[in-house]
Design an enzyme around this catalytic site. Structure first.
Site, mmCIF file in Angstrom:
data_model
loop_
_atom_site.group_PDB
_atom_site.id
_atom_site.type_symbol
_atom_site.label_atom_id
_atom_site.label_comp_id
_atom_site.label_asym_id
_atom_site.label_seq_id
_atom_site.Cartn_x
_atom_site.Cartn_y
_atom_site.Cartn_z
ATOM 1 N N GLU A 16 55.897 -3.935 -10.307
ATOM 2 C CA GLU A 16 55.340 -4.167 -11.307
ATOM 3 C C GLU A 16 55.810 -4.200 -12.750
ATOM 4 O OE1 GLU A 16 51.741 -0.784 -12.101
ATOM 5 O OE2 GLU A 16 53.391 -0.163 -10.235
ATOM 6 N N SER A 189 48.776 -1.614 -10.113
ATOM 7 C CA SER A 189 48.840 -2.870 -10.851
ATOM 8 C C SER A 189 47.377 -3.790 -9.515
ATOM 9 C CB SER A 189 50.270 -3.226 -11.270
ATOM 10 O OG SER A 189 50.281 -2.886 -12.457
ATOM 11 N N TYR A 258 45.624 -8.853 -16.202
ATOM 12 C CA TYR A 258 47.260 -9.602 -16.632
ATOM 13 C C TYR A 258 47.108 -10.703 -16.393
ATOM 14 C CZ TYR A 258 49.057 -5.040 -15.380
ATOM 15 O OH TYR A 258 48.724 -3.668 -15.122
ATOM 16 N N ARG A 297 46.184 8.321 -17.073
ATOM 17 C CA ARG A 297 44.486 8.240 -17.586
ATOM 18 C C ARG A 297 44.219 8.444 -15.628
ATOM 19 N NH1 ARG A 297 45.681 2.777 -15.874
ATOM 20 N NH2 ARG A 297 45.085 2.933 -14.093
ATOM 21 N N ASP A 299 40.638 7.453 -13.531
ATOM 22 C CA ASP A 299 39.825 6.561 -12.799
ATOM 23 C C ASP A 299 38.978 7.220 -12.150
ATOM 24 O OD1 ASP A 299 41.885 5.022 -14.261
ATOM 25 O OD2 ASP A 299 42.402 3.769 -12.671
ATOM 26 N N GLU A 313 41.998 7.866 -8.799
ATOM 27 C CA GLU A 313 42.636 8.011 -8.687
ATOM 28 C C GLU A 313 43.382 8.372 -10.403
ATOM 29 O OE1 GLU A 313 44.030 3.935 -7.257
ATOM 30 O OE2 GLU A 313 45.061 3.778 -9.492
ATOM 31 N N ASN A 315 46.954 7.707 -12.979
ATOM 32 C CA ASN A 315 48.113 6.778 -12.974
ATOM 33 C C ASN A 315 48.897 7.917 -13.777
ATOM 34 O OD1 ASN A 315 49.792 4.437 -14.084
ATOM 35 N ND2 ASN A 315 48.640 3.538 -12.992
ATOM 36 N N GLY A 319 49.446 2.097 -18.278
ATOM 37 C CA GLY A 319 50.042 1.125 -18.457
ATOM 38 C C GLY A 319 50.443 1.089 -20.323
#
Length: 372
Positions: A16, A189, A258, A297, A299, A313, A315, A319
């Site tokens: 990443e 990612s 991305y 974050r 999810d 999960e 994070n 990002g």
């Protein structure tokens, strides 16, 4: 007012690396130069640390500028910062560090441990929370112990993938069957992630994931909406509005995130009021169960047709790119990008001050409960 000297760490040795650079540029664009003196710290793909007087230049050209200087961050708390390796170069003291190294080596507790040893305040979760948030297998064990809802899964090692692929297939078929997702346990990612629809595709997917981590997680595919909630805070965290991901591909893989156009970020998510509050509540519970701090974050899947909400999960260094959900969710919640960064810095300093207040010495007998 004295400016805060902020060490912005980006790059790293994980897959990443490029995403990290985009996040760091976005944060740099929103830092108030009247409040922050930014010290760029770039970690190359082979793990070398570089700094420069030109933060934007170091970020722009892949660390190739002539004025970049090799540097190290030591575990010596008396230094309180970065040590350039040039002749006669003095240490650069830092007030706070903002790690934006996504993935292994930056998000998994490794960098956080170094910052702890160095005695520096830093944005985000500590060693334990970062490690748990990075390792999907360990994370789901914690969620299960706390009674938080997740999709069924199994975790396997690379050694077992090599020695017993048929046994793994039997276990998957007995536990939840197909379709399923195969993921590196430590990763981000969606790198190394495959959706497996039939038994014959499981072994290649396991091998692909094991190329990125020694542990692999296989979990039941959940058909439904993918939604996300941003969390901000330390011991009394807040949850943002909920957003929804509609990927342009079959699932939200690296390309859909991305490279390709067409994925939609819908804010607020298309949920009922009750579902929205359930997601926000579970996000806060997950944050606390993993002992996270600063930001995360979280999810989820909203399963069709029953509407059951399942944790996917967390994070811990989400990002911060211009299209990233974490800053977008807070913007929709009334917290702009620059204000969000300011709050994260304050939270980092607050948590560091709490650590400093802890006792470092113990006198047996005199400090025992009930001692006179």
């Amino acid at each position: 007012m004295k400016r805060i000297r902020l060490g912005l760490v980006f790059g790293g040795r994980s897959v990443e690396h490029d995403v990290s650079l985009v996040s760091a540029r976005a944060v740099l664009d929103h830092l108030d130069p009247g409040r922050y003196d930014v010290v760029p710290i770039g970690v190359t793909r082979d793990g070398r640390w570089l700094t420069s007087g030109d933060a934007r230049g170091l970020l722009t050209d892949g660390f190739g500028r002539a004025q970049s200087i090799p540097a190290v961050l030591t575990g010596d708390p008396s230094i309180q910062g970065l040590v350039p390796l040039g002749d006669g170069a003095a240490p650069v003291c830092l007030d706070v560090v903002f790690p934006l190294v996504h993935g292994t080596g930056g998000e998994d507790g490794s960098l956080q441990g170094l910052l702890e040893l160095a005695g520096l305040p830093y944005v985000g979760s500590g060693v334990l929370g970062s490690s748990l948030g990075m390792d999907k297998a360990a994370m789901k064990v914690m969620f299960g112990a706390a009674g938080l809802p997740c999709a069924p899964h199994v975790a396997v090692t690379r050694r077992r993938i090599e020695a017993d692929p048929r046994g793994i297939l039997r276990e998957v078929e007995a536990s939840f069957g197909f379709p399923c997702f195969v993921k590196p346990s430590n990763g981000g990612s969606s790198v190394g992630v495959s959706k497996v629809k039939a038994p014959g595709a499981l072994a290649p997917a396991l091998q692909a994931a094991a190329a990125y981590d020694r542990r692999v997680i296989v979990e039941q595919a959940v058909e439904g909406q993918e939604v996300e909630c941003a969390v901000l805070g330390n011991d009394e965290p807040e949850a943002s509005v909920v957003g929804e991901i509609v990927p342009c591909n079959e699932f939200y893989d690296y390309s859909a995130k991305y490279l390709q156009e067409g994925s939609e970020l819908i804010v607020p998510a298309r949920l009922t009021a009750a579902q929205t509050e359930r997601v926000r509540g579970l996000a806060l519970e997950a944050f606390k169960v993993l002992d996270l701090a600063g930001m995360a974050r979280v999810d989820f899947f909203v399963r069709r047709p029953d509407g059951e909400i399942l944790l996917n999960e967390v994070n811990t260094i989400p990002g911060f790119t211009p299209i990233s959900m974490y800053p977008k969710l807070w913007e929709a919640s009334g917290v702009g990008f620059a204000q969000l960064v300011d709050r994260l810095v304050r939270l980092a300093i607050e948590r560091h001050e709490e650590r400093l207040a802890l006792k470092k010495e113990f006198a047996p007998g005199r400090e025992a409960p009930g001692a006179g």
